[in-house]
Design a protein around this motif. Structure first.
Motif, PDB file in Angstrom:
ATOM      1  N   TRP A 179      26.075  27.531  -2.952  1.00  0.00           N
ATOM      2  CA  TRP A 179      27.456  27.132  -3.215  1.00  0.00           C
ATOM      3  C   TRP A 179      27.781  25.788  -2.592  1.00  0.00           C
ATOM      4  O   TRP A 179      28.575  25.005  -3.141  1.00  0.00           O
ATOM      5  N   ALA A 180      27.175  25.491  -1.450  1.00  0.00           N
ATOM      6  CA  ALA A 180      27.381  24.175  -0.837  1.00  0.00           C
ATOM      7  C   ALA A 180      26.838  23.076  -1.738  1.00  0.00           C
ATOM      8  O   ALA A 180      27.431  21.995  -1.861  1.00  0.00           O
ATOM      9  N   GLY A 181      25.705  23.350  -2.391  1.00  0.00           N
ATOM     10  CA  GLY A 181      25.147  22.377  -3.318  1.00  0.00           C
ATOM     11  C   GLY A 181      26.071  22.109  -4.490  1.00  0.00           C
ATOM     12  O   GLY A 181      26.242  20.965  -4.925  1.00  0.00           O
ATOM     13  N   ALA A 189      20.767  24.178  -7.005  1.00  0.00           N
ATOM     14  CA  ALA A 189      20.437  25.196  -6.001  1.00  0.00           C
ATOM     15  C   ALA A 189      21.230  26.471  -6.237  1.00  0.00           C
ATOM     16  O   ALA A 189      20.840  27.550  -5.778  1.00  0.00           O
ATOM     17  N   VAL A 190      22.330  26.369  -6.987  1.00  0.00           N
ATOM     18  CA  VAL A 190      23.157  27.544  -7.262  1.00  0.00           C
ATOM     19  C   VAL A 190      22.407  28.572  -8.109  1.00  0.00           C
ATOM     20  O   VAL A 190      22.782  29.756  -8.134  1.00  0.00           O
ATOM     21  N   ALA A 235      14.653  28.240   2.377  1.00  0.00           N
ATOM     22  CA  ALA A 235      13.810  27.050   2.209  1.00  0.00           C
ATOM     23  C   ALA A 235      14.486  25.965   1.384  1.00  0.00           C
ATOM     24  O   ALA A 235      13.954  24.851   1.282  1.00  0.00           O
ATOM     25  N   LEU A 236      15.633  26.255   0.804  1.00  0.00           N
ATOM     26  CA  LEU A 236      16.334  25.262  -0.006  1.00  0.00           C
ATOM     27  C   LEU A 236      16.876  24.133   0.870  1.00  0.00           C
ATOM     28  O   LEU A 236      17.259  24.367   2.023  1.00  0.00           O
ATOM     29  N   PRO A 237      16.935  22.909   0.349  1.00  0.00           N
ATOM     30  CA  PRO A 237      17.524  21.815   1.129  1.00  0.00           C
ATOM     31  C   PRO A 237      18.998  22.051   1.452  1.00  0.00           C
ATOM     32  O   PRO A 237      19.506  21.556   2.455  1.00  0.00           O
ATOM     33  N   ILE A 238      19.690  22.827   0.601  1.00  0.00           N
ATOM     34  CA  ILE A 238      21.115  23.078   0.780  1.00  0.00           C
ATOM     35  C   ILE A 238      21.437  24.457   0.217  1.00  0.00           C
ATOM     36  O   ILE A 238      20.776  24.921  -0.718  1.00  0.00           O
TER      37      ILE A 238
END
Length: 242
Positions: free
Chosen positions: A216-218, A201-202, A210-213
């Motif tokens: 940076w958290a991903g 996701a980064v 719309a991303l699940p996470i």
């Protein structure tokens, strides 16, 4: 620690796999990325930054296999007993291997991701976004964390084959399983905790909501996987016979 680093560096640079595995990381990452960038006609609806860095999907496997070999090769040959006899501090040995594996993958990953980005900039032109620091730097960090996950998995399983199957399953099989879950809430949660879905996701630059996470958290999720694997690996190394 200095002696452990010197010893592990000597073993690493003289290992048969090292001369091809790191160049393979550069070539697979950049090669697939360039093919992907050249295969589309812009303007396109996809996230062009992720498209330009597509090669990380293959490069992550090479990074993991390299790290698995850093420790797994010694278990397969029995050299691990010699290593622990010479350096009884097993946690220190694993820490030295982690530092060197991370450094090597960071260097090779930076080269591969750099070529991917420059090639994407040349092929996609203005369709590539200007904000590239997070996707590019985050992709290199992602490869480093995957390598550390592979090293930790090898310390836990004490087997190159077992660690390879475990890590590649997490990277490639887990996202497929998560995508097949019918419940959207559970599917989203699984995407948030599988290393590949969360970590990559980064690279996203479009439709971040719309991303699940979050990006940076991903990457932080992948960091937790890597730290957890190394901690468990350290426990196994210090509690069990070689």
């Amino acid at each position: 620690m200095k002696e452990a680093l010197h010893a592990e560096w000597t073993k690493l640079r003289t290992a048969p796999a090292t001369p091809w595995s790191l160049p393979a990381l550069v070539l697979t990452t950049s090669g697939l990325s360039l093919v992907a960038s050249a295969s589309v006609t812009c303007p396109c609806a996809t996230d062009t930054m992720k498209l330009a860095l597509t090669g990380i999907q293959l490069g992550q496997a090479v990074a993991a296999l390299f790290a698995v070999g850093v420790l797994g090769g010694e278990y397969s040959t029995g050299m691990i007993m010699v290593t622990f006899a010479a350096m009884p501090g097993r946690a220190r040995v694993l820490a030295a291997k982690a530092v060197l594996a991370a450094g090597c993958v960071a260097a090779a990953g930076a080269a591969g991701i750099g070529v991917s980005y420059l090639g994407g900039r040349a092929l996609l032109g203005p369709d590539l976004p200007d904000a590239v620091a997070r996707p590019v730097a985050g992709s290199v960090l992602y490869l480093v964390l995957i390598a550390l996950l592979g090293l930790g998995a090898t310390a836990v399983t004490r087997s190159s084959a077992g660690a390879t199957g475990l890590v590649l399953g997490l990277l490639y099989a887990a996202p497929i399983v998560a995508a097949l879950v019918p419940d959207p809430v559970w599917r989203r949660h699984l995407h948030q905790f599988t290393p590949a879905d969360a970590g990559l996701a980064v690279q996203a630059t479009r439709d971040l909501a719309a991303l699940p996470i979050a990006p940076w958290a991903g990457l932080g999720v992948v960091g937790l996987w890597a730290v957890g694997a190394l901690m468990l690996g350290t426990l196994v190394l210090t509690r069990r016979d070689a």
